[in-house]
Each structure stands twice: as C-alpha cells, then as structure tokens.
Design an enzyme around this catalytic site. Structure first.
Site, PDB file in Angstrom:
ATOM      1  N   CYS A 117      55.556  -3.495 -24.328  1.00  0.00           N
ATOM      2  CA  CYS A 117      55.361  -4.849 -24.887  1.00  0.00           C
ATOM      3  C   CYS A 117      56.308  -5.159 -26.040  1.00  0.00           C
ATOM      4  CB  CYS A 117      53.916  -5.033 -25.323  1.00  0.00           C
ATOM      5  SG  CYS A 117      52.786  -5.032 -23.930  1.00  0.00           S
ATOM      6  N   HIS A 257      53.334 -11.135 -30.255  1.00  0.00           N
ATOM      7  CA  HIS A 257      53.077 -10.666 -28.887  1.00  0.00           C
ATOM      8  C   HIS A 257      51.649 -11.070 -28.503  1.00  0.00           C
ATOM      9  CE1 HIS A 257      52.755  -8.349 -25.330  1.00  0.00           C
ATOM     10  NE2 HIS A 257      51.902  -7.471 -25.836  1.00  0.00           N
ATOM     11  N   ASN A 287      48.581 -11.459 -20.993  1.00  0.00           N
ATOM     12  CA  ASN A 287      49.622 -10.601 -21.567  1.00  0.00           C
ATOM     13  C   ASN A 287      50.710 -10.388 -20.508  1.00  0.00           C
ATOM     14  OD1 ASN A 287      51.200  -8.563 -22.597  1.00  0.00           O
ATOM     15  ND2 ASN A 287      49.503  -7.251 -23.223  1.00  0.00           N
TER      16      ASN A 287
HETATM   17  O1  UT7 Z   1      50.092  -5.285 -25.055  1.00  0.00           O
HETATM   18  C1  UT7 Z   1      50.015  -3.902 -25.249  1.00  0.00           C
HETATM   19  C2  UT7 Z   1      49.043  -3.554 -26.284  1.00  0.00           C
HETATM   20  N1  UT7 Z   1      47.689  -3.752 -25.817  1.00  0.00           N
HETATM   21  C3  UT7 Z   1      46.781  -4.197 -26.656  1.00  0.00           C
HETATM   22  O2  UT7 Z   1      47.068  -4.493 -27.776  1.00  0.00           O
HETATM   23  C4  UT7 Z   1      45.348  -4.255 -26.141  1.00  0.00           C
HETATM   24  C5  UT7 Z   1      44.413  -3.754 -27.191  1.00  0.00           C
HETATM   25  N2  UT7 Z   1      43.028  -3.693 -26.771  1.00  0.00           N
HETATM   26  C6  UT7 Z   1      42.265  -4.789 -26.515  1.00  0.00           C
HETATM   27  O3  UT7 Z   1      42.766  -5.899 -26.524  1.00  0.00           O
HETATM   28  C7  UT7 Z   1      40.793  -4.617 -26.323  1.00  0.00           C
HETATM   29  O4  UT7 Z   1      40.440  -3.289 -26.629  1.00  0.00           O
HETATM   30  C8  UT7 Z   1      40.288  -4.945 -24.867  1.00  0.00           C
HETATM   31  C9  UT7 Z   1      40.377  -6.437 -24.619  1.00  0.00           C
HETATM   32  C10 UT7 Z   1      41.115  -4.196 -23.854  1.00  0.00           C
HETATM   33  C11 UT7 Z   1      38.816  -4.534 -24.740  1.00  0.00           C
HETATM   34  O5  UT7 Z   1      38.037  -5.170 -25.737  1.00  0.00           O
HETATM   35  P1  UT7 Z   1      37.029  -4.340 -26.650  1.00  0.00           P
HETATM   36  O6  UT7 Z   1      36.370  -5.318 -27.529  1.00  0.00           O
HETATM   37  O7  UT7 Z   1      37.806  -3.236 -27.291  1.00  0.00           O
HETATM   38  O8  UT7 Z   1      36.004  -3.805 -25.586  1.00  0.00           O
HETATM   39  P2  UT7 Z   1      35.579  -2.300 -25.297  1.00  0.00           P
HETATM   40  O9  UT7 Z   1      36.658  -1.607 -24.530  1.00  0.00           O
HETATM   41  O10 UT7 Z   1      35.085  -1.676 -26.554  1.00  0.00           O
HETATM   42  O11 UT7 Z   1      34.339  -2.547 -24.349  1.00  0.00           O
HETATM   43  C12 UT7 Z   1      33.133  -3.152 -24.827  1.00  0.00           C
HETATM   44  C13 UT7 Z   1      32.164  -3.243 -23.666  1.00  0.00           C
HETATM   45  C14 UT7 Z   1      32.009  -1.916 -22.905  1.00  0.00           C
HETATM   46  O12 UT7 Z   1      30.663  -1.829 -22.479  1.00  0.00           O
HETATM   47  P3  UT7 Z   1      29.614  -0.930 -23.297  1.00  0.00           P
HETATM   48  O13 UT7 Z   1      30.186   0.464 -23.284  1.00  0.00           O
HETATM   49  O14 UT7 Z   1      29.555  -1.530 -24.657  1.00  0.00           O
HETATM   50  O15 UT7 Z   1      28.372  -1.084 -22.492  1.00  0.00           O
HETATM   51  C15 UT7 Z   1      32.896  -2.100 -21.712  1.00  0.00           C
HETATM   52  O16 UT7 Z   1      32.493  -1.319 -20.611  1.00  0.00           O
HETATM   53  O17 UT7 Z   1      32.640  -4.182 -22.702  1.00  0.00           O
HETATM   54  C16 UT7 Z   1      32.723  -3.565 -21.414  1.00  0.00           C
HETATM   55  N3  UT7 Z   1      33.858  -4.148 -20.684  1.00  0.00           N
HETATM   56  C17 UT7 Z   1      33.769  -5.296 -20.017  1.00  0.00           C
HETATM   57  N4  UT7 Z   1      32.750  -6.152 -19.814  1.00  0.00           N
HETATM   58  C18 UT7 Z   1      32.989  -7.249 -19.079  1.00  0.00           C
HETATM   59  C19 UT7 Z   1      35.126  -3.684 -20.607  1.00  0.00           C
HETATM   60  N5  UT7 Z   1      35.869  -4.526 -19.867  1.00  0.00           N
HETATM   61  C20 UT7 Z   1      35.054  -5.534 -19.494  1.00  0.00           C
HETATM   62  C21 UT7 Z   1      35.244  -6.703 -18.732  1.00  0.00           C
HETATM   63  N6  UT7 Z   1      34.185  -7.532 -18.552  1.00  0.00           N
HETATM   64  N7  UT7 Z   1      36.424  -7.029 -18.197  1.00  0.00           N
END
Ligand code: UT7
Length: 331
Positions: A117, A257, A287
């Site tokens: 990225c 970004h 993204n």
């Molecule tokens: O461009 C390159 C660099 N990349 C980035 O900068 C991305 C950085 N990371 C992020 O943007 C975020 O971490 C994500 C958008 C990928 C995820 O968001 P988050 O707030 O960190 O969510 P999480 O991974 O902590 O997941 C929270 C909950 C989990 O459920 P439990 O364990 O709390 O029951 C996940 O299983 O949300 C669940 N979950 C989803 N729920 C509905 C994960 N993906 C999804 C989904 N829909 N698509």
C-alpha cells in the site's frame, strides 16, 4: 533560476464499471452493511470481473491514457513509466514495460515498484529523484491494483476491504519551488507475518497443496495491522509537519492511504486537521492498494490550487510506511 524540484503536472485515473456493494457481500459471507461501514467506512468497491480476462495492466493503461488525453501529452515525450503494484500481470516480465508499449511511450524505459500500500508513495520519491537529478523530464507514475485477483471471496476479514482501480500522475521539473518538498519513508520487515500472501513467490512456489490450502490469497491480522498503521501513519505525518514548520492552518490537504476511515480520522486528528481538509473516497472504492493516492488526486483535482500544501501519508504490507510533503503546481 531556482533549484530544480519535481512537480505533479497531470493526473488521470480509471476504475472498472462493476460495483460490488456491501449488500452484495452480505449474500456472499457472514457480514452486514452496518459492520462494514462503521468499522471501515467502505460502502462499495469496483471490481474488474474475472471473465474480462484482464490484469492490472488494463487498469494502468486506462488511467495513463486518461491522463495523456486530459493534458494532451505526446506519449513519445515520456522518459520513464513506473507501475506501482502488488498485483502485477505476472511475475518476471515487468507490467510497466507492457503498459509503456500500449500507451505509445516508445522512448521510455519502464519498471514496476512493489511496496504494497506504500508503493505509490515510495514511487513518488523515486520519480522525484529522477526529475531532480536533471536526467529526465517526464516521469509517469501509475498506481494500479487488481486486488480482486488475490482476494478469497469466502474470507469476510479481507473481501469486504479491497477493490480494483488505477491512478496516474506525471512528474516534471519545476523551478518555482513547487512539487515535492520533503519525505520521510520507513520500513520494518518484522511486519510481513501480519499482512501478505504466503504462496506464489520464491519462498513457497505454487503447488497443488498451496492451491488446496488457499495460500494464493491475501491475509491480514487486521487488529495488529490496525495498531501499527494508526500510530505510524500519524507519527510520520506529524514529523513531516514539524520539520517543515507547518501548523494545521498551513496544511491545505491530507492525502491519506484509504485502508480504513478510522485510521484516516486518527491521523487527521493528530495533525489537528478539520474534516474538510482530508481527502476521502474509501466509501466508493474501498482499499485499492497502490491506486488510493492517485485516485484521491483525480477526485479532488478540481479543488486543488497552485501552492496548496499537501501531506501524503500511507501504511502497508512489509511493513512499509511514510509521508511526503508536496506543493501543488497548477490550478
Ligand atoms: O492497506 C494496508 C494496511 N491495512 C490496514 O491498515 C487495515 C488495518 N485493519 C483494519 O482496518 C481493521 O482491523 C479491520 C477492518 C480489518 C477489522 O476491524 P476490527 O475493528 O479490527 O475488527 P476485528 O478484526 O477486531 O473483529 C471484530 C469482530 C470479530 O468478532 P468477535 O471475535 O468480536 O466475535 C470478527 O470476527 O468482528 C468480526 N468480523 C466481522 N463481522 C462482520 C470480522 N470481519 C467481519 C465482517 N463482518 N466482515
């Protein structure tokens, strides 16, 4: 004559027609529009459908041609074509070489640049160095990614995030002290375990097993990447402001970004910027990896004024990240 700087003098872009909405994703994986919007800010993304049989070069060529047509530039005048991409058409043969030939840049040399990225941001530094050296007069930098080619559409943690697109900018010499003013670029290889694609490279070549184990798709440990991104992107942007004696009023635009709206908001907050100075289009494209920064420039080009102070910031796989301070060169 003033010192030679490297200015952006033209912008072009292209996104495919097919729109993949959050609603559609609800029918593919266990997710919902509300979760996607509140956690990422994304509403829809563009996809180059597999049936079209095209790679990232298709997007890059369209973006480059858009730039050339808009600015009435003869492609034979271009000295160098760089394609920033994490999804080249294929390994080994440079995608940029094909793009250069297809757009008629027959006098240019060409190569790809890979820093996930941050590819486009790092490419800006490379392009600027060639221009500032006085050796080349027209450098075309394209950010193009067909992220859908490495997305597992059964994995809800990645398929909701990425989209396809391309953007292009032209760098030319400037003697009015416009263009790139400063940069702070970083890398930390310990990050590769948290964001990447396991197979298909020299470490783990393709095999029946890698295909069966779905190792040709991008993975990320979202939480860890988020933590690194949110602090590092803000740190470098603030550092660039401080060492150039810029306060929040001096900054005209943040060009961040587009990985997650929460990361963008946190960066803007640390910089003391109001929302109206933050370029954003993640809701429309998701993204697009190397394409996010030039797509923003295309979308906001009409609002940019000569002399505007732009702070670019990016964070991506590797890890790689950084910030660039640029003075906009045209109205
Ligand atoms: O461009 C390159 C660099 N990349 C980035 O900068 C991305 C950085 N990371 C992020 O943007 C975020 O971490 C994500 C958008 C990928 C995820 O968001 P988050 O707030 O960190 O969510 P999480 O991974 O902590 O997941 C929270 C909950 C989990 O459920 P439990 O364990 O709390 O029951 C996940 O299983 O949300 C669940 N979950 C989803 N729920 C509905 C994960 N993906 C999804 C989904 N829909 N698509």
């Amino acid at each position: 004559m003033g010192k030679l700087t490297a200015a952006i003098t033209a912008v072009g872009a292209y996104v495919p027609n097919f729109v993949l909405t959050n609603k559609m994703l609800e029918g593919m994986v266990d997710t919902n529009d509300e979760w996607i919007v509140t956690r990422t800010g994304i509403k829809e993304r563009r996809i180059l459908k597999p049936e079209e049989g095209e790679g990232s070069s298709y997007l890059a060529i369209k973006a480059a041609k858009n730039l050339l047509e808009k600015r009435k530039i003869d492609p034979e005048e271009i000295d160098l074509v760089m394609v920033a991409t994490a999804t080249p058409d294929s390994l080994v043969a440079s995608t940029a070489a094909f793009v250069a030939s297809e757009i008629g840049a027959t006098n240019a040399f060409a190569y790809d640049l890979l820093a996930a990225c941050s590819s486009f941001l790092f490419g800006m530094s490379t392009a600027a160095s060639y221009i500032q050296s006085g050796r080349y007069k027209k450098v075309l930098l394209i950010g193009a990614d067909k992220m859908s080619s490495i997305i597992d559409y059964t994995d809800r943690t990645t398929c909701i995030i990425f989209g396809d697109g391309a953007g292009a900018v032209l760098f030319e010499p400037n003697t009015e002290n416009l263009g790139i003013q400063d940069e702070y670029l970083r890398a930390d290889g310990s990050g590769r375990q948290f964001l990447g694609m396991d197979a298909g490279g020299s470490l783990l070549p393709a095999s029946e097993e890698t295909v069966r184990d779905r190792k040709h798709f991008i993975y990320q440990d979202g939480k860890t990447v988020f933590k690194f991104a949110v602090s590092n992107m803000a740190d470098v942007a603030v550092r660039i402001m401080e060492r150039n004696n810029l306060n929040n009023e001096d900054v005209s635009w943040l060009v961040p970004h587009q990985a997650n709206k929460r990361i963008i908001n946190a960066t803007a907050k640390r910089m003391g910027l109001e929302d109206s100075k933050v370029m954003i289009n993640i809701h429309r494209y998701g993204n697009t990896t190397a394409a996010t920064l030039p797509l923003l420039l295309r979308d906001y080009e009409d609002q940019l004024k000569k002399g505007d102070n732009l702070i670019f910031a990016a964070f991506g796989g590797g890890f790689t990240w950084g910030s660039i301070y640029l003075k906009w060169a045209y109205n």
